[in-house]
Design an enzyme around this catalytic site. Sequence first.
Site, PDB file in Angstrom:
ATOM      1  N   ASP A 145       0.819  -1.215   0.000  1.00  0.00           N
ATOM      2  CA  ASP A 145       0.000   0.000   0.000  1.00  0.00           C
ATOM      3  C   ASP A 145       0.854   1.266   0.000  1.00  0.00           C
ATOM      4  OD1 ASP A 145      -2.387   1.406  -0.003  1.00  0.00           O
ATOM      5  OD2 ASP A 145      -2.573   1.401   2.190  1.00  0.00           O
TER       6      ASP A 145
ATOM      7  N   ASN B 129     -11.139  -2.266  -4.906  1.00  0.00           N
ATOM      8  CA  ASN B 129     -10.389  -1.355  -5.778  1.00  0.00           C
ATOM      9  C   ASN B 129     -11.110  -1.098  -7.103  1.00  0.00           C
ATOM     10  OD1 ASN B 129      -7.128  -2.624  -4.685  1.00  0.00           O
ATOM     11  ND2 ASN B 129      -8.246  -0.816  -3.965  1.00  0.00           N
TER      12      ASN B 129
HETATM   13  C1  IPE Z   1      -5.303  -2.595  -0.011  1.00  0.00           C
HETATM   14  O1  IPE Z   1      -5.004  -1.251  -0.246  1.00  0.00           O
HETATM   15  C2  IPE Z   1      -5.388  -3.351  -1.311  1.00  0.00           C
HETATM   16  C3  IPE Z   1      -4.127  -3.543  -2.026  1.00  0.00           C
HETATM   17  C4  IPE Z   1      -2.936  -3.215  -1.613  1.00  0.00           C
HETATM   18  C5  IPE Z   1      -4.250  -4.202  -3.304  1.00  0.00           C
HETATM   19  P1  IPE Z   1      -6.150  -0.153  -0.326  1.00  0.00           P
HETATM   20  O2  IPE Z   1      -5.479   1.144  -0.555  1.00  0.00           O
HETATM   21  O3  IPE Z   1      -7.174  -0.564  -1.313  1.00  0.00           O
HETATM   22  O4  IPE Z   1      -6.792  -0.220   1.149  1.00  0.00           O
HETATM   23  P2  IPE Z   1      -7.660   0.845   1.922  1.00  0.00           P
HETATM   24  O5  IPE Z   1      -8.675   1.382   0.963  1.00  0.00           O
HETATM   25  O6  IPE Z   1      -6.734   1.911   2.387  1.00  0.00           O
HETATM   26  O7  IPE Z   1      -8.244   0.093   3.082  1.00  0.00           O
HETATM   27  C1  IPE Z   2      -1.554   0.326  -3.382  1.00  0.00           C
HETATM   28  O1  IPE Z   2      -1.370   1.685  -3.398  1.00  0.00           O
HETATM   29  C2  IPE Z   2      -1.871  -0.238  -4.745  1.00  0.00           C
HETATM   30  C3  IPE Z   2      -3.272  -0.643  -4.925  1.00  0.00           C
HETATM   31  C4  IPE Z   2      -4.203  -0.675  -3.995  1.00  0.00           C
HETATM   32  C5  IPE Z   2      -3.632  -1.051  -6.260  1.00  0.00           C
HETATM   33  P1  IPE Z   2      -2.589   2.714  -3.388  1.00  0.00           P
HETATM   34  O2  IPE Z   2      -3.009   2.960  -4.786  1.00  0.00           O
HETATM   35  O3  IPE Z   2      -3.672   2.251  -2.480  1.00  0.00           O
HETATM   36  O4  IPE Z   2      -1.892   3.992  -2.795  1.00  0.00           O
HETATM   37  P2  IPE Z   2      -2.454   4.979  -1.690  1.00  0.00           P
HETATM   38  O5  IPE Z   2      -2.874   4.147  -0.524  1.00  0.00           O
HETATM   39  O6  IPE Z   2      -3.600   5.705  -2.332  1.00  0.00           O
HETATM   40  O7  IPE Z   2      -1.311   5.863  -1.367  1.00  0.00           O
HETATM   41 MG    MG Z   3      -4.063   2.506  -0.491  1.00  0.00          MG
END
Ligand code: IPE
Ligand code: IPE
Ligand code: MG
Length: 227
Positions: A16, A64
């Site tokens: 993340d 997502n």
């Molecule tokens: C968790 O990250 C999912 C992945 C890393 C694929 P998110 O960014 O989707 O999680 P939340 O929304 O902060 O809980």
């Molecule tokens: C993790 O990074 C990747 C996916 C969930 C696909 P994020 O896209 O959630 O990045 P932040 O949390 O918005 O910084």
């Molecule tokens: Mg995230």
Amino acid sequence: MKYGQSFPNHIAIIMDGNGRWAKNKNKPRTYGHIKGASVAIDTVLYAKKLGIKYLTLFAFSTENWNRPSEEVSFLFALLQEHLKKEAEKIKENGIRFKTIGNLATLPDSLVKLINSLSNMTEICNDMVFTLAVSYGGKQEIEEAAEKYKNSEPGIKFKDCIQSSFLPDPDLLIRTGGEKRISNFLLYSLAYTELYFLDKYWPDFSERDFKDAIKEYMARKRKFGNLI
Ligand code: IPE
Ligand code: IPE
Ligand code: MG
């Protein structure tokens, strides 16, 4: 350092923080995803080098899908590009490629590539690298319940769970500062050791990986017991 237990057999990672990493650099979120993808492949190869037997990476959750469609398409295109580019390296390293999640929701070309890489690495047995794509822990349990309901007598509920080919994770690492599971492996994380770090995923290094393993090894797992 006094070690409480042996090396982790299965490590799961919630990668993340790509978007925030990019934002801090005044770049678009896609920039963070690009760097994040290359860190992911480096992490797979490093895990293999360390002798980890199972590595599971959370690449894209069921939730997502709620992101803007441009970001979603970008992520799948990026995944496709990387799987294509790294296929030979994965195989050469004796890494078996698997996925969990709802593949039916993914673009056909990506599914084709996933299937071909899974088949191509079927005989590899140094490490199992599982990518969770379009994956949700709740959805996985609900599907398992449905399957179980219609199964022959004698079948165990656990065997109806899509990820049941994996041993329970010993260690879960989450980058990016959030302290939650975000619908990852809900069933099998029951007794997993949790390790959170503030660093964003694109900055995750071999050192960070080693530190997480070191801390895991110093912990004492009890599984509800007294020892
Ligand atoms: C968790 O990250 C999912 C992945 C890393 C694929 P998110 O960014 O989707 O999680 P939340 O929304 O902060 O809980
Ligand atoms: C993790 O990074 C990747 C996916 C969930 C696909 P994020 O896209 O959630 O990045 P932040 O949390 O918005 O910084
Ligand atoms: Mg995230």
